[in-house]
Design an enzyme around this catalytic site. Structure first.
Site, PDB file in Angstrom:
ATOM      1  N   GLU A  97       0.816  -1.222   0.000  1.00  0.00           N
ATOM      2  CA  GLU A  97       0.000   0.000   0.000  1.00  0.00           C
ATOM      3  C   GLU A  97       0.852   1.277   0.000  1.00  0.00           C
ATOM      4  O   GLU A  97       0.339   2.346  -0.310  1.00  0.00           O
ATOM      5  CB  GLU A  97      -0.950  -0.004   1.207  1.00  0.00           C
ATOM      6  CG  GLU A  97      -2.040  -1.062   1.074  1.00  0.00           C
ATOM      7  CD  GLU A  97      -2.873  -1.239   2.336  1.00  0.00           C
ATOM      8  OE1 GLU A  97      -4.084  -1.414   2.221  1.00  0.00           O
ATOM      9  OE2 GLU A  97      -2.308  -1.231   3.442  1.00  0.00           O
TER      10      GLU A  97
ATOM     11  N   GLY B 138     -13.093  -3.323   2.376  1.00  0.00           N
ATOM     12  CA  GLY B 138     -14.235  -4.091   1.892  1.00  0.00           C
ATOM     13  C   GLY B 138     -15.451  -3.181   1.801  1.00  0.00           C
ATOM     14  O   GLY B 138     -15.725  -2.402   2.716  1.00  0.00           O
TER      15      GLY B 138
ATOM     16  N   MET C   9      -9.090  -2.131   8.666  1.00  0.00           N
ATOM     17  CA  MET C   9      -8.532  -2.557   9.946  1.00  0.00           C
ATOM     18  C   MET C   9      -7.627  -1.531  10.647  1.00  0.00           C
ATOM     19  O   MET C   9      -7.001  -1.873  11.646  1.00  0.00           O
ATOM     20  CB  MET C   9      -7.782  -3.889   9.746  1.00  0.00           C
ATOM     21  CG  MET C   9      -8.692  -4.972   9.186  1.00  0.00           C
ATOM     22  SD  MET C   9      -7.855  -6.533   8.816  1.00  0.00           S
ATOM     23  CE  MET C   9      -7.442  -7.115  10.445  1.00  0.00           C
ATOM     24  N   GLU C  10      -7.525  -0.319  10.112  1.00  0.00           N
ATOM     25  CA  GLU C  10      -6.620   0.674  10.734  1.00  0.00           C
ATOM     26  C   GLU C  10      -7.237   2.049  10.978  1.00  0.00           C
ATOM     27  O   GLU C  10      -6.783   2.789  11.870  1.00  0.00           O
ATOM     28  CB  GLU C  10      -5.355   0.888   9.862  1.00  0.00           C
ATOM     29  CG  GLU C  10      -4.429  -0.285   9.786  1.00  0.00           C
ATOM     30  CD  GLU C  10      -4.920  -1.355   8.823  1.00  0.00           C
ATOM     31  OE1 GLU C  10      -5.615  -0.991   7.846  1.00  0.00           O
ATOM     32  OE2 GLU C  10      -4.636  -2.536   9.040  1.00  0.00           O
TER      33      GLU C  10
ATOM     34  N   ASP D 296     -12.870  -5.703  -2.195  1.00  0.00           N
ATOM     35  CA  ASP D 296     -13.788  -6.845  -2.033  1.00  0.00           C
ATOM     36  C   ASP D 296     -15.097  -6.350  -1.432  1.00  0.00           C
ATOM     37  O   ASP D 296     -15.207  -5.188  -1.049  1.00  0.00           O
ATOM     38  CB  ASP D 296     -13.152  -7.923  -1.141  1.00  0.00           C
ATOM     39  CG  ASP D 296     -12.806  -7.363   0.232  1.00  0.00           C
ATOM     40  OD1 ASP D 296     -11.647  -6.967   0.428  1.00  0.00           O
ATOM     41  OD2 ASP D 296     -13.701  -7.279   1.097  1.00  0.00           O
TER      42      ASP D 296
HETATM   43  N1  ADE Z   1      -9.397  -4.653   3.863  1.00  0.00           N
HETATM   44  C1  ADE Z   1      -9.784  -4.991   2.608  1.00  0.00           C
HETATM   45  N2  ADE Z   1     -10.897  -5.739   2.637  1.00  0.00           N
HETATM   46  C2  ADE Z   1     -11.232  -5.891   3.952  1.00  0.00           C
HETATM   47  C3  ADE Z   1     -12.264  -6.581   4.618  1.00  0.00           C
HETATM   48  N3  ADE Z   1     -13.192  -7.270   3.950  1.00  0.00           N
HETATM   49  N4  ADE Z   1     -12.283  -6.524   5.982  1.00  0.00           N
HETATM   50  C4  ADE Z   1     -11.350  -5.839   6.660  1.00  0.00           C
HETATM   51  N5  ADE Z   1     -10.330  -5.179   6.067  1.00  0.00           N
HETATM   52  C5  ADE Z   1     -10.279  -5.206   4.718  1.00  0.00           C
END
Ligand code: ADE
Length: 230
Positions: free
Chosen positions: A11, A79, A174-175, A198
């Site tokens: 990234e 996501g 997640m951050e 996703d």
């Molecule tokens: N980063 C990219 N896709 C994610 C997901 N589905 N959950 C958490 N972090 C992500």
């Protein structure tokens, strides 16, 4: 000085490569390597924080204390939680919450960090506008909305639906909340820029593998355009 944080090497590596070589200086703290230099006319420090909220909060505090950043920008992938927001699209944070913080047994709403004076951490209006303009210029669709952060990769319909119904968020990662909370406490402007890799449902791990690099490229393009506009 602007701090640019990405969780994973993929990234941030392209952004690091764009730093003006003659301006580059490298330092290390808390197990992280900080690359400072000029990026398209802006003084920046680019760093890989590692995955998760503890890493991103630690990283933010080092940028604030040691690099005196005037703003924090988080780049990366996420996501999607909204059927209209597709793989490759960009999400710009309006605010960020912890979707996995739960002290509701004491009467706090879900997501609320006990004893804090806010549920979510609002992103900076100017940075949001700059990101929106940058996305228009580079021609990548962007959406402004709430980002939901947790220390988990969301890959099930049930978890996705829970996060949407409890928080009304449009993407999950997640951050972001580690950065948003650190920025809020230190009164530093911040924004999260995430490209969708996703749909955070039962197909998430397969989509992620396929679309990760395409999504990262979009996020990097947007960050670089922002540097020219700031
Ligand atoms: N980063 C990219 N896709 C994610 C997901 N589905 N959950 C958490 N972090 C992500």
């Amino acid at each position: 000085m602007i701090g640019i944080i990405g969780a994973m090497e993929e990234e941030v590596s392209e952004i690091k490569d764009c730093l003006e070589p003659s301006t580059l200086s490298i330092s290390e703290k808390a197990g992280m390597v900080f690359y400072s230099g000029t990026l398209l006319g802006q003084e920046v420090t680019v760093v890989r924080s590692g995955v998760g909220k503890v890493n991103s909060a630690l990283c933010s505090q080092v940028l604030i204390d040691d690099f005196y950043v005037k703003a924090l920008i988080n780049t990366g992938i996420a996501g999607s939680l909204d059927r209209d927001i597709d793989i490759g699209d960009i999400v710009i944070s309006k605010d960020v919450i912890h979707h996995d913080m739960d002290a509701s047994i004491f009467g706090d709403p879900k997501g609320w960090v006990p004893r804090m004076d806010t549920l979510s951490f609002p992103a900076d209006e100017e940075l949001i506008k700059t990101a929106e303009t940058a996305s228009d210029i580079i021609g990548i669709r962007s959406f402004i909305g709430r980002v939901a952060t947790g220390d988990q990769f969301v890959a099930s319909k049930a978890t996705k639906e829970r996060i949407v119904s409890e928080f009304g968020a449009i993407c999950t990662e997640m951050e972001g909340a580690g950065i948003g909370q650190a920025a809020y406490i230190n009164r530093v402007p911040y924004v999260i820029i995430r490209a969708i890799s996703d749909k955070a449902d039962d197909s998430a791990n397969m989509d992620y593998a396929e679309f990760e690099s395409h999504a990262i490229a979009n996020s990097v393009k947007l960050i670089c355009k922002m540097m020219e506009l700031i």
